[in-house]
Design a protein around this motif. Structure first.
Motif, PDB file in Angstrom:
ATOM      1  N   ILE A 222      36.275  41.709  46.224  1.00 57.56           N
ATOM      2  CA  ILE A 222      37.117  42.902  46.293  1.00 57.56           C
ATOM      3  C   ILE A 222      38.230  42.812  45.254  1.00 57.56           C
ATOM      4  CG2 ILE A 222      38.646  44.252  47.790  1.00 57.56           C
ATOM      5  CD1 ILE A 222      36.066  44.420  49.052  1.00 57.56           C
ATOM      6  N   SER A 223      38.828  41.644  45.132  1.00 57.66           N
ATOM      7  CA  SER A 223      39.940  41.527  44.192  1.00 57.66           C
ATOM      8  C   SER A 223      39.444  41.741  42.771  1.00 57.66           C
ATOM      9  CB  SER A 223      40.634  40.176  44.335  1.00 57.66           C
ATOM     10  OG  SER A 223      39.846  39.154  43.789  1.00 57.66           O
ATOM     11  N   ARG A 224      38.204  41.350  42.505  1.00 56.64           N
ATOM     12  CA  ARG A 224      37.669  41.567  41.161  1.00 56.64           C
ATOM     13  C   ARG A 224      37.388  43.035  40.893  1.00 56.64           C
ATOM     14  NH1 ARG A 224      33.380  36.838  40.507  1.00 56.64           N
ATOM     15  NH2 ARG A 224      34.791  35.210  39.824  1.00 56.64           N
ATOM     16  N   ILE A 225      36.691  43.675  41.819  1.00 53.07           N
ATOM     17  CA  ILE A 225      36.298  45.044  41.474  1.00 53.07           C
ATOM     18  C   ILE A 225      37.478  45.991  41.540  1.00 53.07           C
ATOM     19  CG2 ILE A 225      33.864  44.751  42.097  1.00 53.07           C
ATOM     20  CD1 ILE A 225      34.337  46.350  44.563  1.00 53.07           C
ATOM     21  N   TYR A 226      38.509  45.646  42.300  1.00 46.70           N
ATOM     22  CA  TYR A 226      39.692  46.517  42.305  1.00 46.70           C
ATOM     23  C   TYR A 226      40.795  45.970  41.403  1.00 46.70           C
ATOM     24  CZ  TYR A 226      37.636  49.203  46.100  1.00 46.70           C
ATOM     25  OH  TYR A 226      36.814  49.998  46.847  1.00 46.70           O
ATOM     26  N   ASP A 227      40.469  44.929  40.646  1.00 46.45           N
ATOM     27  CA  ASP A 227      41.376  44.450  39.623  1.00 46.45           C
ATOM     28  C   ASP A 227      42.708  43.988  40.205  1.00 46.45           C
ATOM     29  OD1 ASP A 227      41.650  43.778  37.075  1.00 46.45           O
ATOM     30  OD2 ASP A 227      42.290  45.726  36.340  1.00 46.45           O
ATOM     31  N   LYS A 228      42.644  43.093  41.131  1.00 48.22           N
ATOM     32  CA  LYS A 228      43.845  42.584  41.799  1.00 48.22           C
ATOM     33  C   LYS A 228      43.786  41.064  41.681  1.00 48.22           C
ATOM     34  CE  LYS A 228      47.230  43.883  44.477  1.00 48.22           C
ATOM     35  NZ  LYS A 228      48.152  44.923  44.062  1.00 48.22           N
ATOM     36  N   PRO A 229      44.909  40.420  41.351  1.00 42.97           N
ATOM     37  CA  PRO A 229      44.839  38.951  41.226  1.00 42.97           C
ATOM     38  C   PRO A 229      44.375  38.308  42.531  1.00 42.97           C
ATOM     39  CG  PRO A 229      46.953  39.792  40.460  1.00 42.97           C
ATOM     40  CD  PRO A 229      46.228  40.946  41.055  1.00 42.97           C
ATOM     41  N   TYR A 230      43.441  37.385  42.418  1.00 48.34           N
ATOM     42  CA  TYR A 230      42.831  36.808  43.610  1.00 48.34           C
ATOM     43  C   TYR A 230      43.826  35.962  44.401  1.00 48.34           C
ATOM     44  CZ  TYR A 230      39.885  33.938  46.574  1.00 48.34           C
ATOM     45  OH  TYR A 230      39.342  33.290  47.652  1.00 48.34           O
ATOM     46  N   ALA A 231      44.721  35.275  43.709  1.00 46.12           N
ATOM     47  CA  ALA A 231      45.655  34.388  44.412  1.00 46.12           C
ATOM     48  C   ALA A 231      46.508  35.177  45.401  1.00 46.12           C
ATOM     49  CB  ALA A 231      46.533  33.661  43.397  1.00 46.12           C
TER      50      ALA A 231
ATOM     51  N   MET B 171      32.139  45.594  34.948  1.00 46.14           N
ATOM     52  CA  MET B 171      31.829  45.655  36.376  1.00 46.14           C
ATOM     53  C   MET B 171      30.486  44.999  36.679  1.00 46.14           C
ATOM     54  SD  MET B 171      33.902  46.723  38.454  1.00 46.14           S
ATOM     55  CE  MET B 171      34.811  47.923  37.496  1.00 46.14           C
ATOM     56  N   VAL B 172      29.539  45.282  35.804  1.00 46.15           N
ATOM     57  CA  VAL B 172      28.225  44.676  36.018  1.00 46.15           C
ATOM     58  C   VAL B 172      28.338  43.162  35.925  1.00 46.15           C
ATOM     59  CG1 VAL B 172      25.908  44.495  35.091  1.00 46.15           C
ATOM     60  CG2 VAL B 172      27.032  46.701  35.159  1.00 46.15           C
ATOM     61  N   ARG B 173      29.182  42.740  34.994  1.00 50.18           N
ATOM     62  CA  ARG B 173      29.341  41.306  34.813  1.00 50.18           C
ATOM     63  C   ARG B 173      29.908  40.659  36.081  1.00 50.18           C
ATOM     64  NH1 ARG B 173      33.659  38.598  32.835  1.00 50.18           N
ATOM     65  NH2 ARG B 173      34.639  40.616  32.568  1.00 50.18           N
ATOM     66  N   GLU B 174      30.852  41.350  36.683  1.00 46.19           N
ATOM     67  CA  GLU B 174      31.440  40.842  37.926  1.00 46.19           C
ATOM     68  C   GLU B 174      30.362  40.707  38.988  1.00 46.19           C
ATOM     69  OE1 GLU B 174      34.156  39.973  37.311  1.00 46.19           O
ATOM     70  OE2 GLU B 174      35.533  41.443  36.476  1.00 46.19           O
ATOM     71  N   LEU B 175      29.501  41.716  39.020  1.00 47.05           N
ATOM     72  CA  LEU B 175      28.461  41.679  40.033  1.00 47.05           C
ATOM     73  C   LEU B 175      27.502  40.535  39.799  1.00 47.05           C
ATOM     74  CD1 LEU B 175      27.795  45.411  40.614  1.00 47.05           C
ATOM     75  CD2 LEU B 175      27.979  43.711  42.395  1.00 47.05           C
ATOM     76  N   ILE B 176      27.262  40.280  38.524  1.00 48.48           N
ATOM     77  CA  ILE B 176      26.325  39.196  38.237  1.00 48.48           C
ATOM     78  C   ILE B 176      26.902  37.888  38.739  1.00 48.48           C
ATOM     79  CG2 ILE B 176      25.249  37.854  36.410  1.00 48.48           C
ATOM     80  CD1 ILE B 176      25.099  40.431  34.803  1.00 48.48           C
ATOM     81  N   THR B 177      28.167  37.659  38.414  1.00 46.05           N
ATOM     82  CA  THR B 177      28.750  36.398  38.855  1.00 46.05           C
ATOM     83  C   THR B 177      28.711  36.325  40.370  1.00 46.05           C
ATOM     84  OG1 THR B 177      30.895  37.472  38.768  1.00 46.05           O
ATOM     85  CG2 THR B 177      30.323  36.073  36.926  1.00 46.05           C
ATOM     86  N   ARG B 178      28.915  37.453  40.989  1.00 45.74           N
ATOM     87  CA  ARG B 178      28.952  37.489  42.430  1.00 45.74           C
ATOM     88  C   ARG B 178      27.581  37.211  43.025  1.00 45.74           C
ATOM     89  NH1 ARG B 178      30.056  39.681  46.850  1.00 45.74           N
ATOM     90  NH2 ARG B 178      28.372  40.850  47.764  1.00 45.74           N
TER      91      ARG B 178
END
Lengths: 242, 226
Positions: B102-111, A1-8
């Motif tokens: 949102i799609s990333r943090i809720y684990d949903k395919p972005y497409a 999750m932290v990694r996602e935030l970093i990219t974001r």
């Protein structure tokens, strides 16, 4: 999750590559002025390298600490998602700044080194180790100040000032070896000095005599971090988001 | 962080003796003073109360944005973030960037997310604009699109359907009340006709206390008498 935030956050900060240029410019200008004002240093250390090696970590300190003020509120809209924790904000912020500063350091080192103002690091492990201590302490302080800034408006306003007060205690513009022994002893309580001295030793090698105290540096950082974590938890409970 | 953030399995959401106090200067303002109720699967709960009665606060607590001063909120089904005028977005990012986040943090395919958002919001190229420049109606469209794409088991809706135009309101009604009848819904609203038409239960908030009515019409008459 932290990694996602970093990219974001990384996406948000594409223009943030400019951060690399700023310390370089400053170091260059100050270095040039000092070179003219002062007699050539016979220690064999270039003033430009000295300033650059101090100013880049200082920029990192200033940015990280400065942005930790009210960081929970400014990122509050992200707390709508339960996966996002308040600590992510601090860690991401400090990580981004640390990456930026590291890149600036390397970039400055290559450019200045090419021009003959910057030595190749004598001891890379000491350089990296010192940098790690420095980053760890900044992270701890940011973790401590972020909840404080939510608790008291006075502290929030004082944060930028504390950064400037920290300059003499940060070892940025002086070597501990220049100081009288009793002051030097006192300076060892500042993890910034230990980190900076170690970095400078890693950079300049035996040209400098480093003074550092690792147990003190790490101990103080860990204490700050723990207190900060406890405060973050408490502040999160009462955090009111508009 | 919160007592339970379990995101799987069908279940219920319980509020147990929830208190919330805000500090206002030197005095404490009690907003919620011991709220107890449960949201069952498929429940359509209307949340009524005058301005400042604590509707939004209750929704923020259930959504986990803020923490109760005391008491517990137990989530046994996945629950959306509070869909309202603010929150949930990073204003400086574009609609697409927010969708990606949102799609990333809720684990949903972005497409999938992207296709759904484009279709539902009808915002077209405006999705490439920073969200802070959106009108509240556009924001509401985006928020609904994103949360519908995640497929939560329970949706928390704070007023916001009302800001949309006719087309948007019809879409929301279609998505929530025709297609997704198996979801739970907590709807804070001043639109009594919406509550009367779609809700099976209602809660009236008054003086920090919540009263649950199994009969929506009864709740509405209590609310109108406030």
């Amino acid at each position: 999750m932290v990694r996602e935030l970093i990219t974001r956050f990384g996406r948000e900060n594409i223009g943030f590559l400019w951060i690399m240029a700023e310390p370089l410019l400053f170091a260059g200008l100050v270095g040039i002025v000092w070179t003219f004002l002062r007699a050539p240093d016979d220690s064999g250390i270039s003033v430009i390298a000295f300033v650059a090696s101090g100013y880049i970590p200082l920029t990192f300190l200033r940015q990280s600490i400065g942005r930790s003020a009210k960081i929970f509120q400014t990122n509050g809209s992200l707390l709508y998602h339960r996966q996002v924790k308040v600590l992510d904000f601090i860690f991401v912020r400090v990580t981004i700044e640390a990456i930026g500063a590291t890149m600036a350091y390397i970039f400055a080192g290559i450019v200045l080194g090419f021009l003959g103002f910057f030595p190749f690091p004598a001891d890379i492990s000491a350089l990296v180790g010192g940098w790690a201590i420095y980053i760890f302490f900044v992270l701890s302080v940011a973790t401590l100040l972020a909840p404080f800034s939510e608790m008291s408006e006075a502290i929030e306003k004082l944060i930028p000032i504390t950064v400037y007060i920290a300059i003499p205690f940060s070892g940025v513009f002086n070597f501990a070896a220049w100081l009288p022994p009793n002051i030097r002893e006192a300076m060892m309580w500042s993890p910034l000095v230990s980190g900076m001295e170690l970095m400078r030793y890693g950079l300049f090698g035996d040209l400098v005599t480093p003074y550092y105290d690792l147990p003190k540096a790490l101990g103080i950082s860990i204490v700050c971090l723990l207190v900060g974590l406890v405060l973050c938890r408490r502040v999160r409970r009462t955090l009111a988001l508009a | 962080m919160s007592p339970s953030t379990s995101n799987s399995g069908s279940g219920m959401i319980h509020c147990r003796n929830v208190h919330k106090t805000y500090r206002a200067g030197k005095t404490d303002k009690i907003v919620l003073d011991g709220v107890d109720f449960s949201i069952n699967p498929r429940d359509r709960i209307g949340l009524l109360g005058r301005n400042g009665a604590g509707k939004s606060t209750l929704i923020r607590l259930i959504g986990g944005v803020e923490m109760p001063t005391s008491g517990k909120i137990i989530r046994r089904m996945s629950c959306s973030w509070p869909l309202g005028f603010t929150g949930g977005f990073q204003g400086s990012l574009t609609g697409y960037d927010n969708a990606r986040f949102i799609s990333r943090i809720y684990d949903k395919p972005y497409a999938e997310m992207r296709a759904f958002v484009e279709e539902f919001t009808e915002l077209g190229s405006q999705l490439q604009m920073p969200v802070k420049r959106y009108s509240s109606g556009m924001r509401a469209r985006l928020a609904f699109a994103l949360s519908l794409a995640i497929e939560f088991e329970c949706y928390l809706i704070d007023e916001v359907i009302m800001v949309g135009d006719k087309n948007f309101q019809d879409k929301c009604k279609d998505e929530f009340f025709e297609k997704r009848t198996d979801r739970a819904l907590l709807l804070a609203s001043h639109s009594l006709s919406t509550v009367r038409r779609y809700c099976n239960r209602a809660i009236v908030l008054k003086n920090g206390n919540a009263t649950v009515y199994e009969d929506v019409n009864e709740a509405i008459s209590v609310y109108e008498a406030l």
